[in-house]
Design an enzyme around this catalytic site. Structure first.
Site, mmCIF file in Angstrom:
data_model
loop_
_atom_site.group_PDB
_atom_site.id
_atom_site.type_symbol
_atom_site.label_atom_id
_atom_site.label_comp_id
_atom_site.label_asym_id
_atom_site.label_seq_id
_atom_site.Cartn_x
_atom_site.Cartn_y
_atom_site.Cartn_z
ATOM 1 N N SER A 86 0.813 -1.215 0.000
ATOM 2 C CA SER A 86 0.000 0.000 0.000
ATOM 3 C C SER A 86 0.848 1.268 0.000
ATOM 4 O O SER A 86 1.685 1.465 0.891
ATOM 5 C CB SER A 86 -0.900 -0.016 1.248
ATOM 6 O OG SER A 86 -1.475 1.250 1.464
ATOM 7 N N GLY A 87 0.593 2.138 -0.957
ATOM 8 C CA GLY A 87 1.280 3.418 -0.996
ATOM 9 C C GLY A 87 0.966 4.269 0.215
ATOM 10 O O GLY A 87 1.847 4.931 0.772
ATOM 11 N N LEU A 88 -0.303 4.255 0.651
ATOM 12 C CA LEU A 88 -0.680 5.013 1.846
ATOM 13 C C LEU A 88 0.046 4.472 3.069
ATOM 14 O O LEU A 88 0.599 5.239 3.880
ATOM 15 C CB LEU A 88 -2.193 4.936 2.068
ATOM 16 C CG LEU A 88 -2.680 5.486 3.411
ATOM 17 C CD1 LEU A 88 -2.398 6.972 3.528
ATOM 18 C CD2 LEU A 88 -4.157 5.196 3.619
ATOM 19 N N ASP A 133 0.827 10.997 1.755
ATOM 20 C CA ASP A 133 0.692 10.139 0.573
ATOM 21 C C ASP A 133 0.476 11.060 -0.625
ATOM 22 O O ASP A 133 -0.632 11.203 -1.138
ATOM 23 C CB ASP A 133 -0.496 9.187 0.762
ATOM 24 C CG ASP A 133 -0.663 8.235 -0.409
ATOM 25 O OD1 ASP A 133 0.303 8.030 -1.157
ATOM 26 O OD2 ASP A 133 -1.786 7.706 -0.568
ATOM 27 N N ASP A 177 1.271 -0.992 -5.147
ATOM 28 C CA ASP A 177 0.646 0.302 -5.436
ATOM 29 C C ASP A 177 1.759 1.253 -5.881
ATOM 30 O O ASP A 177 2.617 1.631 -5.088
ATOM 31 C CB ASP A 177 -0.031 0.810 -4.162
ATOM 32 C CG ASP A 177 -0.678 2.171 -4.339
ATOM 33 O OD1 ASP A 177 -0.701 2.683 -5.471
ATOM 34 O OD2 ASP A 177 -1.151 2.721 -3.325
ATOM 35 N N ASP A 236 1.320 4.369 -7.443
ATOM 36 C CA ASP A 236 0.839 5.742 -7.659
ATOM 37 C C ASP A 236 0.635 6.010 -9.158
ATOM 38 O O ASP A 236 -0.017 5.227 -9.827
ATOM 39 C CB ASP A 236 1.789 6.747 -7.023
ATOM 40 C CG ASP A 236 1.744 6.688 -5.500
ATOM 41 O OD1 ASP A 236 0.780 6.114 -4.962
ATOM 42 O OD2 ASP A 236 2.670 7.187 -4.851
ATOM 43 N N GLU A 295 -2.239 4.648 -11.309
ATOM 44 C CA GLU A 295 -3.480 5.414 -11.380
ATOM 45 C C GLU A 295 -3.359 6.578 -12.353
ATOM 46 O O GLU A 295 -2.260 7.090 -12.602
ATOM 47 C CB GLU A 295 -3.872 5.900 -9.987
ATOM 48 C CG GLU A 295 -2.863 6.825 -9.324
ATOM 49 C CD GLU A 295 -3.164 7.079 -7.866
ATOM 50 O OE1 GLU A 295 -3.729 8.150 -7.579
ATOM 51 O OE2 GLU A 295 -2.826 6.216 -7.022
ATOM 52 N N LYS A 322 0.597 13.299 -7.355
ATOM 53 C CA LYS A 322 -0.780 12.996 -6.972
ATOM 54 C C LYS A 322 -0.981 13.266 -5.476
ATOM 55 O O LYS A 322 -0.035 13.420 -4.707
ATOM 56 C CB LYS A 322 -1.091 11.539 -7.309
ATOM 57 C CG LYS A 322 -0.409 10.512 -6.386
ATOM 58 C CD LYS A 322 -1.409 10.041 -5.368
ATOM 59 C CE LYS A 322 -0.810 9.110 -4.321
ATOM 60 N NZ LYS A 322 -1.632 7.936 -4.108
ATOM 61 N N ASN A 371 -3.464 11.738 -2.157
ATOM 62 C CA ASN A 371 -4.302 10.605 -1.782
ATOM 63 C C ASN A 371 -5.759 10.877 -2.130
ATOM 64 O O ASN A 371 -6.271 11.981 -1.951
ATOM 65 C CB ASN A 371 -4.174 10.331 -0.283
ATOM 66 C CG ASN A 371 -4.957 9.105 0.146
ATOM 67 O OD1 ASN A 371 -6.150 9.179 0.403
ATOM 68 N ND2 ASN A 371 -4.272 7.979 0.210
ATOM 69 N N SER A 372 -6.432 9.862 -2.607
ATOM 70 C CA SER A 372 -7.790 10.004 -3.143
ATOM 71 C C SER A 372 -8.801 10.493 -2.119
ATOM 72 O O SER A 372 -9.861 11.022 -2.488
ATOM 73 C CB SER A 372 -8.255 8.664 -3.725
ATOM 74 O OG SER A 372 -7.390 8.235 -4.748
ATOM 75 N N ARG A 408 -5.730 1.899 -12.601
ATOM 76 C CA ARG A 408 -6.646 2.423 -11.588
ATOM 77 C C ARG A 408 -7.335 3.681 -12.120
ATOM 78 O O ARG A 408 -6.673 4.673 -12.450
ATOM 79 C CB ARG A 408 -5.857 2.734 -10.316
ATOM 80 C CG ARG A 408 -6.642 3.419 -9.214
ATOM 81 C CD ARG A 408 -5.842 3.348 -7.932
ATOM 82 N NE ARG A 408 -6.161 4.403 -6.985
ATOM 83 C CZ ARG A 408 -5.679 4.502 -5.757
ATOM 84 N NH1 ARG A 408 -4.838 3.564 -5.333
ATOM 85 N NH2 ARG A 408 -5.992 5.501 -4.968
ATOM 86 N N HIS A 453 -12.232 3.139 -8.533
ATOM 87 C CA HIS A 453 -12.117 3.663 -7.180
ATOM 88 C C HIS A 453 -13.230 4.671 -6.897
ATOM 89 O O HIS A 453 -13.638 5.420 -7.783
ATOM 90 C CB HIS A 453 -10.753 4.341 -7.009
ATOM 91 C CG HIS A 453 -10.286 4.428 -5.589
ATOM 92 N ND1 HIS A 453 -10.822 3.686 -4.570
ATOM 93 C CD2 HIS A 453 -9.304 5.186 -5.009
ATOM 94 C CE1 HIS A 453 -10.205 3.968 -3.447
ATOM 95 N NE2 HIS A 453 -9.272 4.895 -3.674
#
Length: 579
Positions: free
Chosen positions: A43-45, A55, A82, A84, A111, A117, A119-120, A155, A186
Site C-alpha cells: 500500500s502506498g498510503l 501520501d 501500489d 501511484d 493510477e 498525486k 491521496n484520493s 486504476r 475507485h
C-alpha cells in the site's frame, strides 16, 4: 522469478473473489498471510504513513520499491504493488516495470492522476492525467514486462475526481484496450452505489478491482455477486496498529509499568515466530560449521550449601552459580566466555533452587536426587547429552578464555586442567582435589606450561596429602567422543558393581565425586592427561572467595590471576588470596 505472478494468474482463473489486504513492511505481510488472505497489497498510503510523510509522491520510487521488496521477501503470497502514477512519464513507468518484475512482484497498479498525486481521500485537488498520456503509460508498461504472467492494473480515478460514470467507463475501456490486465475502479462515496452502477455498465472481460475503504458496509459476498474479482482492504492493518499502539503507549506512560499493558501486547514468542526465528535456528544448526559445534559443555550446578560458612547465608534463595558479580551471575560470566569461544551447546544440571537458574540460551536438566547424591550422579543426569566431545566445568569457578582455548587444542581423550600453585593458596584447610602426576611440575616461572604429555597417577581429596600432591584439579575436564564413551561405560559398570558400597573415597557410589570416577579410569589403565596452569582461574567456595571475586570485578579490565609465592610478596599474596 515469475512464480508469484503465475500464482496470481491462477487465482484469477479460479471461481470466486480474491481477497487482498494491505501492508507496508514484511511483518505486515506475514500477518496478512497468517490471516488467510489470498494476496498482499503493498500500500502506498501505508508505506508513506510508516515514514510519517503525506501520501502525495513525497517518497521516491526507490523508497516504495524497497518497501515492496521487503514485503515480497516476507511472504509466499503474491504481492500487488501500489505504484501511484508510475513516478513520472512513460520512461519512468518502463523503469518501474523492469525493477518490480525483477523483484518477483506479481502485479503493479498505476493510477490515472497527474504527478504529483494526492491521496484520493484528501479533499481538493484530484487532477486526472490526459487520457492519451495514461494510455501511453499502460502500453509502455505492457511492452516493458518480460513475463506474460506479470500483471498491470489500471486504476481509474474518474469517480474520485467527480467526473462521473461516463468518463469512468470511457477511461476504463481505453486502458483495457491498451493492454491493462485488470481495472481498479475507485470511489470515496459512503455507499457502494456508484461502484455497483459502474459494474452494471462494464462490458469488457477484464476483471474488476475495488477498494471499499469508504463504503465499508459492503460484504465480500455482495461484491462477488456483482462481478468484482479482486477486493483490496488497503489500509485496515495500519489503522488498527496505530490505534492499538497509541492506546498501549498512553496507558504505559500513565501507569509507568509494563505490567499494566501485558494483557494488551503480543508475547515476545509470537514476535519471534513472525520473525521466522525457528527457521533461522534450524538453519544455524544445519549449516553452521564452527570448530566446536560438536562439543557439549556440561556444568553441574545442583549442589546445595554445605552450611557453616557466611556464604551459605547468600545461598538461601539461589545456588552458588547464580551469585552476582558486577551485575551478572557467576554462571552468566562463564556462559558468555564460552560463547565467545564458539561453544554454544551448554547444559546446566540443576537441583538446589533450580528455578533461580535463568540464563538465556542454555539447556537445563533437573537432578531430583540432588540432596541425597553427590556431583558424579548430577553429571550423569546429562544422559544422552553425555555422548560426544564434552567439556565438564564445575559451577563454582571463574576462568579466563585462554584456559579453555588451550584445553580445546589438546589432542587426548581425557584431559584435566590442573594448577601447580595450590600450596601458596590463602586457605590450607580448603577441601582440594589433589593430583599426583607421573612427572613433577617444572621448577621454572611460567604463566602457562606447554607440556601436555604428563599423566595423572592418583586423584582425590582425602587420600592424598599436600606434601605428596603435585597439582590441584581445578574442575575443568575435556573428553573426546571416545573419552566420553569410556567415562560413561566405566560409570555404568561401576554403578552395577558398587551401588550402595564404598567407591574409592566415597562412602557409597551415589555419594561419589567425579574424581572417584577419574581414579577408576586411571586404575583401569586409561591415560588421563594433565594441562598445567598457574593462573587464569579462581573458585568461589567460601565467603572470602566471594569477597575476592567481587574485588576482582570492581577493577575493570582485570583478569583472573593466580601467582606463585616467588613472584608476589607474601603480604600482596595474602591480600589477593586467589587460588
Amino acid at each position: 522469478m515469475h512464480d508469484k505472478a503465475q500464482a496470481l494468474r491462477r487465482l484469477l482463473a479460479r471461481p470466486g473473489i480474491i481477497q487482498v489486504a494491505g501492508a507496508h513492511n514484511g511483518l505486515g505481510a506475514r500477518l496478512v498471510e497468517e490471516a488467510g488472505f489470498d494476496a498482499v497489497w503493498a500500500s502506498g498510503l501505508e508505506i508513506s504513513a510508516a515514514n510519517a510523510v503525506p501520501d502525495a509522491n513525497i517518497l521516491t520510487m526507490t523508497d516504495y520499491q524497497e518497501a515492496a521488496a521487503n514485503i515480497n521477501e516476507a511472504t509466499d503470497l503474491p504481492v500487488i504493488a501500489d505504484c501511484d502514477t508510475g513516478y513520472g512519464n512513460y520512461g519512468n513507468v518502463i523503469r518501474l516495470i523492469k525493477k518490480y518484475e525483477a523483484l518477483g512482484i506479481a502485479a503493479v497498479c498505476i493510477e490515472d492522476k497527474c504527478f504529483p498525486k494526492v491521496n484520493s481521500y484528501i479533499p481538493g485537488r484530484q487532477e486526472l492525467a490526459p487520457l492519451p498520456e495514461f494510455v501511453g503509460k499502460i502500453m509502455a508498461a505492457k511492452d516493458a514486462q518480460i513475463s506474460a504472467a506479470f500483471m498491470v492494473i489500471a486504476r481509474v480515478e474518474a469517480l474520485i475526481a467527480g467526473w462521473g460514470l461516463e468518463e469512468a467507463w470511457r477511461r476504463a475501456e481505453a486502458y483495457a484496450a491498451a493492454g491493462a490486465d485488470a481495472i481498479l475502479i475507485h470511489s470515496k462515496a459512503k455507499t457502494p452505489d456508484e461502484i455497483q452502477a459502474f459494474i452494471r455498465g462494464w462490458r469488457r472481460a477484464e476483471p474488476l478491482v475495488v477498494v471499499p475503504t469508504s463504503y465499508s458496509q459492503v460484504t465480500v459476498e455482495e461484491l462477488a455477486a456483482w462481478g468484482v474479482k479482486i477486493v483490496i482492504y488497503a489500509n485496515a492493518g495500519l489503522r488498527a496498529a496505530v490505534r492499538a499502539m497509541s492506546q498501549v503507549l498512553r496507558k504505559l506512560r500513565q501507569a509507568g509499568s509494563l505490567a499494566a499493558v501485558e494483557a494488551d501486547i503480543t508475547p515476545m514468542s509470537t514476535i519471534f515466530e513472525l520473525q521466522d526465528m525457528p527457521r533461522l535456528r534450524a538453519a544455524e544448526k544445519k549449516y553452521s560449521c564452527r570448530p566446536y559445534d560438536d562439543y557439549t559443555v556440561i556444568i553441574p550446578a545442583a549442589g546445595q550449601p554445605r552450611g557453616g560458612d557466611r556464604l551459605s547465608l547468600l545461598l538461601t534463595d539461589q545456588p552458588a552459580a547464580m551469585l552476582p558479580l558486577r551485575g551478572k551471575p557467576l554462571l552468566q560470566h562463564n556462559v558468555e566466555t564460552l560463547r565467545r569461544l564458539g561453544l554454544d551447546r551448554i547444559l546446566v544440571i540443576t537441583g538446589y533452587k533450580a528455578e533461580a537458574i535463568d540464563i538465556t540460551g542454555i539447556k537445563t536438566v533437573f537432578n531430583p536426587d540432588f540432596a541425597a547424591c553427590h556431583i558424579l550422579h548430577s553429571i550423569m543426569q546429562a544422559g544422552s547429552h553425555f555422548n560426544r566431545q564434552t567439556l565438564l566445568i564445575y559451577a563454582d569457578i571463574l576462568f579466563e578464555p585462554f584456559i579453555i582455548q588451550k584445553l580445546l587444542d589438546c589432542r587426548a581423550d581425557i584431559v584435566l586442567v590442573v594448577d601447580n600453585s595450590f600450596r601458596y593458596g590463602y586457605n590450607p584447610n580448603k577441601n582440594l582435589d589433589l593430583v599426583v602426576a607421573r612427572e613433577k611440575p617444572l621448577p621454572r616461572k611460567r604463566r602457562f606450561l606447554e607440556r601436555t604429555d604428563n599423566l595423572a597417577m592418583r586423584i582425590g581429596h582425602d587420600t592424598i596429602s599436600d606434601a605428596e600432591a603435585d597439582y590441584e584439579f581445578i574442575g575443568i575436564v575435556k573428553s573426546s567422543a571416545a573419552g566420553t564413551k569410556a567415562l560413561k561405560e566405566i560409570y555404568d559398570d561401576c554403578r552395577q558393581k558398587y551401588q550402595h558400597r564404598p567407591f574409592h573415597e566415597a562412602a557409597t557410589f551415589y555419594q561419589a565425586s567425579f574424581t572417584d570416577l577419574l581414579q577408576e579410569v586411571i586404575d583401569r589403565g586409561l591415560p588421563v592427561k594433565l594441562l598445567e596452569v598457574n593462573s587464569g582461574w579462581m573458585e568461589i567456595q567460601t565467603f572470602e572467595d566471594y569477597q575476592r571475586a567481587l574485588s576482582l570485578f570492581s577493577l575493570p579490565g582485570q583478569g583472573i590471576t593466580a601467582h606463585d609465592e616467588s613472584e608476589v610478596p607474601p603480604l600482596a599474596l595474602q591480600a589477593l588470596n586467589l587460588s
